[in-house]
Design an enzyme around this catalytic site. Sequence first.
Site, PDB file in Angstrom:
ATOM      1  N   LYS A  41       0.860  -1.185   0.000  1.00 42.60           N
ATOM      2  CA  LYS A  41       0.000   0.000   0.000  1.00 42.60           C
ATOM      3  C   LYS A  41       0.899   1.239   0.000  1.00 42.60           C
ATOM      4  CE  LYS A  41      -3.561   2.475   2.529  1.00 42.60           C
ATOM      5  NZ  LYS A  41      -4.635   2.395   3.511  1.00 42.60           N
TER       6      LYS A  41
ATOM      7  N   LYS B 145      -2.122  -1.435  -3.873  1.00 46.28           N
ATOM      8  CA  LYS B 145      -2.994  -0.258  -3.808  1.00 46.28           C
ATOM      9  C   LYS B 145      -2.147   1.006  -3.889  1.00 46.28           C
ATOM     10  CE  LYS B 145      -6.035   1.982  -0.573  1.00 46.28           C
ATOM     11  NZ  LYS B 145      -6.443   2.061   0.786  1.00 46.28           N
TER      12      LYS B 145
END
Length: 339
Positions: free
Chosen positions: A209, A262
């Site tokens: 992330k 992400k």
Amino acid sequence: MTSTTPTNPSPATHLLHRPRRLRRTVALRRMVREIHLDVNDLIYPLFVMEGEGQRVEIASMPGCYRYTLDLLLKEIKQAFDLGINAVALFPVIPEAKKDDVGTESYNPDGLVQQTVKAIKQVVPEIIVITDVALDPFTTHGHDGLVDEKGTILNDPTVEVLVKMALSQAAAGADFVAPSDMMDGRVGAIRKALDAQGYFDIGILAYSAKYASAYYGPFRDALDSAPRFGDKKTYQMDAANAREAVKEVALDIAEGADIVMVKPALAYLDIICQIRNTTNVPVAAYNVSGEYTMIKAAAQMGWIDEKQVILESLTSMKRAGADLILTYFAKEVALMLASF
Ligand code: PBG
């Protein structure tokens, strides 16, 4: 000189390979298509708020709403009827319930916990994924506990995340999804879940992330933007790819069932590398900013919204994503159903 169309053209050039042969008709293109977007790939992220009978559009995410539980259940039923198998929940926590340490995050009767219980009563088959991170619950908007110098504390945060994950499992969540990027949280959560008998509850780890400006509209939706500093001491640097491979390997070693990259669109190379270096399912999060850019351009009449959505998600899948979290889930399910 007049030009005439040859009626019986003699092949001027001999080419062994003419890739265009396979693109000639719709049926041919379908037959040789390498990957197919499928409604089964989609996970639908949804925002839930307290109250009744309300649906409030998120200003920076046109077409996306915060729902009170009653209306959220309707939305989820509709999504399930369209073939969507899974939802990911994000709560809008009123300021009065926030504190420095995110206590509300593990309230057994908190908004997320109540929402999970209600979904499991109304649409028991749908997979419910709950987010594990403190940012919606803290006054400072960070994903973890903060000391007086503003440092985000790792290990004390993990202790709270464990409580949060356990309360979500107790409410009936199928997957918990740590999105906080603290070190060691996947292992700690796995251990705690097992110790309480929740060995069937999975972990979808936000493994790679990145500290991304593409999360801006999401933070508007939850009113969760950090009140000071940024998230760069825990979320990853956009410039790093090898580090993503390392983060994913650690999370799998700690017990992650599914790993996630992400954002998605600006990180297709990362999705591809993760796919090639792991054997667990890989999810991609088509985040709020990616959604907003398409919506905004489409509203201006500058792009073909439907085609751009399909092309974007297809690219994520081609890069190696097995699953895609997307605010477009319902729109895509409808498009796929009409092919
Ligand atoms: C919370 C969380 C964020 C997103 C998902 N979980 C925001 C953040 O880390 O600041 C972003 C999702 C999106 O932008 O669509 N930890």
